[in-house]
Design a protein around this motif. Structure first.
Motif, short mmCIF file in Angstrom:
data_model
loop_
_atom_site.label_atom_id
_atom_site.label_comp_id
_atom_site.label_asym_id
_atom_site.label_seq_id
_atom_site.Cartn_x
_atom_site.Cartn_y
_atom_site.Cartn_z
N LYS A 273 41.63 23.53 38.48
CA LYS A 273 42.21 22.56 39.32
C LYS A 273 43.59 23.25 40.25
O LYS A 273 43.69 22.68 40.91
N TYR A 274 43.85 24.57 39.52
CA TYR A 274 44.91 25.09 40.35
C TYR A 274 44.48 26.13 41.17
O TYR A 274 45.34 27.13 41.66
N ASN A 275 43.13 26.62 41.18
CA ASN A 275 42.80 27.70 41.89
C ASN A 275 43.23 29.02 41.45
O ASN A 275 43.57 29.96 42.26
N ALA A 276 43.66 29.02 39.96
CA ALA A 276 44.38 30.30 39.65
C ALA A 276 43.10 31.56 39.43
O ALA A 276 43.60 32.70 39.57
N LEU A 277 42.06 31.09 39.44
CA LEU A 277 40.79 32.14 39.31
C LEU A 277 40.03 32.11 40.59
O LEU A 277 39.93 30.85 41.26
N HIS A 278 39.58 33.01 41.17
CA HIS A 278 38.54 33.01 42.18
C HIS A 278 37.22 32.53 41.70
O HIS A 278 36.74 32.89 40.76
N SER A 279 36.65 31.54 42.55
CA SER A 279 35.32 31.01 42.20
C SER A 279 34.25 31.54 43.32
O SER A 279 34.36 30.94 44.53
N PHE A 280 33.45 32.46 42.74
CA PHE A 280 32.64 33.17 43.67
C PHE A 280 31.01 33.07 43.28
O PHE A 280 30.75 32.54 42.16
N ASP A 281 30.17 33.37 44.16
CA ASP A 281 28.84 33.36 43.88
C ASP A 281 28.68 34.85 43.15
O ASP A 281 29.33 35.76 43.78
N HIS A 282 27.60 35.00 42.43
CA HIS A 282 27.50 36.26 41.60
C HIS A 282 26.29 37.02 42.15
O HIS A 282 25.22 36.21 42.77
N ALA A 283 26.14 38.32 41.92
CA ALA A 283 24.90 39.08 42.42
C ALA A 283 23.58 38.74 41.58
O ALA A 283 22.62 39.14 42.12
N ASP A 284 23.78 38.01 40.48
CA ASP A 284 22.59 37.78 39.73
C ASP A 284 21.88 36.49 40.30
O ASP A 284 20.80 35.94 39.68
N GLY A 285 22.47 35.89 41.23
CA GLY A 285 22.04 34.56 41.88
C GLY A 285 22.59 33.46 41.27
O GLY A 285 22.52 32.04 41.84
N ASN A 286 23.58 33.52 40.51
CA ASN A 286 24.45 32.45 39.99
C ASN A 286 25.62 32.46 40.42
O ASN A 286 26.14 32.57 41.58
N TYR A 287 26.74 32.20 39.71
CA TYR A 287 28.09 31.99 39.92
C TYR A 287 28.95 32.73 38.93
O TYR A 287 28.54 33.51 37.88
N HIS A 288 30.21 33.08 39.39
CA HIS A 288 31.28 33.70 38.57
C HIS A 288 32.62 33.24 38.74
O HIS A 288 33.06 32.79 39.99
N LEU A 289 33.50 33.47 37.81
CA LEU A 289 34.76 33.15 37.95
C LEU A 289 35.62 34.48 37.69
O LEU A 289 35.30 35.42 37.01
N MET A 290 36.78 34.94 38.67
CA MET A 290 37.19 36.09 38.32
C MET A 290 38.78 35.87 38.35
O MET A 290 39.45 35.61 39.45
N GLY A 291 39.45 36.64 37.33
CA GLY A 291 41.05 36.69 37.70
C GLY A 291 41.09 38.27 38.07
O GLY A 291 40.66 39.07 37.62
N CYS A 292 42.25 38.39 38.87
CA CYS A 292 42.58 39.66 39.55
C CYS A 292 44.02 40.02 39.33
O CYS A 292 44.73 39.11 39.86
N MET A 293 44.31 40.91 38.56
CA MET A 293 45.66 41.29 38.67
C MET A 293 46.01 42.62 39.34
O MET A 293 45.17 43.44 39.18
N LEU A 294 47.02 42.62 40.15
CA LEU A 294 47.25 43.94 40.88
C LEU A 294 47.73 45.32 40.13
O LEU A 294 47.50 46.22 40.78
N SER A 295 48.30 44.89 39.11
CA SER A 295 48.56 46.53 38.55
C SER A 295 48.01 46.28 36.98
O SER A 295 48.62 45.54 36.25
N ALA A 296 47.14 47.15 36.77
CA ALA A 296 46.70 47.11 35.34
C ALA A 296 46.78 48.69 34.78
O ALA A 296 48.07 49.01 34.29
N ALA A 297 45.89 49.61 34.88
CA ALA A 297 46.06 51.04 34.36
C ALA A 297 47.34 51.56 35.07
O ALA A 297 47.77 52.57 34.74
N SER A 298 47.40 51.19 36.55
CA SER A 298 48.60 51.77 37.21
C SER A 298 49.82 51.70 36.49
O SER A 298 50.86 52.37 36.95
N CYS A 299 50.14 50.53 35.66
CA CYS A 299 51.37 50.28 35.03
C CYS A 299 51.57 51.55 34.09
O CYS A 299 52.74 52.16 33.94
#
Length: 488
Positions: A273-299
């Motif tokens: 409800k807050y669109n905190a995650l991206h809601s995209f179509d997936h390469a397998d023909g279905n769907y996926h949710l994705m959370g993306c943080m800008l700094s991970a191993a770079s930290c």
């Protein structure tokens, strides 16, 4: 037969060639320039990509040309490539990490409205997405905007140049803020909002579908077979998910790369409800949710190389012995944050240090902080009723035994490590194999090809300790949020 996956990255191109069993035969990398014409801008020349692809294909195919059956792609998402009626590139591509479209993003979120955008596209606007970039060109380069005949994404420019097919796939199109993700079609209302027409947009395909064959003149130039099929491919995260068998219902992959992602596949469409995650179509023909943080191993890279002045990453982790008991917390928002806070003003912060704080405590806090932040996105998915019991893991951070143990215990999931990790290029090669009929579907292909070399199970005592620490971590960002704007 052999199948080629093209990973069109931001700093380099990587091509991988695998056989029908999924064994890696050969890989090639080619670098190209990245331009920063103004602060916060990021551009590349699409012709540089195509040069790299041609040179890479020549090298990859040497001695194996007759065995190559198909080529597919996994590419950097969201970038804006625009062509005129004669197929000339009108301007350098505006990339995913370009921040110039802040005004256009604010217009979409606050004037058109986040609720409306979510209704139309299942997502809200981010400066990295393609639609704000189109509006930026309209507002700032009107003479170029008037000449636009084709709008495409980075990997689709390569596909177009190889095959002549003006196309994209649903997973990559999902990140344009122009696609009705749920119904897999272009949003007519978003097209109007961006002042473009549908004939400027590519034809939509599933990631594993054949879009054409290599152009005969190119096949001759590169020494390739004219029968080679070109398969649509996917956005980089979706392609990488294929390469870790993150397909079907409730599969999960965590990537600890420069940025960090948590990718959850689903057979059902869903939006938080807050669109905190991206809601995209997936390469397998279905769907996926994705959370993306800008700094991970770079930290961790920043902490090791810039602050501690060392490259001995494993050595710095060797004496860490206080898991679940560290008093130091770290907010990993060195470049602002995307999921779930969508706050460009957020910054990295240490808190909880005392006179007894050790070097090891701060190093551990870095790894914990990134993992806590990824768990924030996992909790959003769990709020939708999605149950995650295990996850694949990949990226440079996944080379750390300590970090994998932290992921297992902070998220309370079993962590699985694949035998081969070749990123989006490997997933793209699998899509090529499916498109050429080597496998019936993507899920069948990944089950046959992806093997697990290691499993890390959560430990009950550590899970309880980290649950308590995570509840404390969750309170730190809200407490500091109002200060970040003041200190920039």
């Amino acid at each position: 037969m052999y199948y080629i996956g093209v990973d069109l990255g931001t700093s380099a191109l990587k091509l991988v060639m695998m056989d029908s069993r999924g064994e890696l035969v050969k890989s090639v990398s080619k670098e190209y320039p990245l331009y920063f014409p103004h602060s916060g801008w990021s551009e590349q020349n699409p012709t540089d990509w195509f040069w790299a692809v041609k040179e890479g294909l020549k090298e990859l195919a040497a001695g194996a040309a007759e065995k190559i059956a198909g080529i597919s792609f996994g590419g950097q998402m969201h970038g804006l490539v625009i062509l005129d009626k004669d197929d000339n590139v009108l301007r350098p591509a505006i990339l995913w990490n370009d921040g110039r479209s802040t005004k256009e993003t604010d217009y979409l979120n606050n004037v058109i409205g986040k609720e409306k955008l979510s209704e139309l596209t299942a997502n809200i606007a981010f400066a990295g997405f393609t639609a704000p970039k189109i509006l930026w060109v309209k507002n700032n380069e009107p003479e170029i905007f008037e000449k636009i005949s084709k709008i495409m994404l980075p990997k689709d420019y390569i596909s177009y140049m190889l095959s002549g097919s003006f196309c994209t796939d649903y997973s990559d199109a999902s990140g344009m803020l122009l696609l009705d993700v749920k119904n897999k079609k272009w949003s007519q209302e978003m097209i109007k909002i961006c002042s473009i027409s549908e004939d400027m947009l590519p034809k939509l395909y599933e990631s594993y579908e054949v879009v054409g064959n290599i152009k005969p003149e190119l096949a001759k130039e590169l020494g390739l077979n004219e029968d080679i099929k070109i398969i649509a491919g996917a956005g980089d995260n979706a392609a990488a998910a294929i390469g870790t068998a993150t397909v079907g219902e409730g599969a999960c992959n965590i990537s600890l790369g420069t940025s960090g992602t948590i990718f959850i596949s689903s057979k059902n469409f869903g939006v938080d409800k807050y669109n905190a995650l991206h809601s995209f179509d997936h390469a397998d023909g279905n769907y996926h949710l994705m959370g993306c943080m800008l700094s991970a191993a770079s930290c961790n890279k920043w902490w090791m190389e810039d602050i501690l002045k060392t490259e001995d990453f494993s050595g710095e982790q060797q004496d860490i012995d206080n898991l679940g008991e560290n008093k130091v917390f770290f907010l990993p928002y060195l470049m602002g944050e995307r999921s779930p806070h969508n706050d460009p003003f957020a910054r990295g912060s240490f808190i909880g240090m005392g006179m007894d704080t050790r070097r090891e405590d701060m190093t551990l806090a870095i790894l914990e902080g990134v993992t806590f932040a990824l768990r924030d996105s996992l909790e959003v998915a769990r709020s939708l009723g999605i149950k995650i019991k295990k996850t694949m893991i990949c990226g440079g951070g996944a080379k750390s035994p300590l970090w994998k143990k932290l992921v297992a215990n902070i998220m309370n999931v079993e962590v699985e490590v694949p035998v081969s990790e070749e990123g989006p290029g490997f997933g793209a090669a699998i899509l090529a194999a499916v498109g050429c009929g080597e496998y019936d579907n993507v899920e069948t292909a990944t089950k046959a090809i992806i093997k697990i070399k290691e499993k890390i199970k959560p430990e009950e005592e550590l899970v309880l300790k980290y649950e308590e620490r995570y509840q404390k971590f969750k309170k730190i960002y809200p407490a500091l949020k109002g200060i970040f704007k003041e200190i920039l």
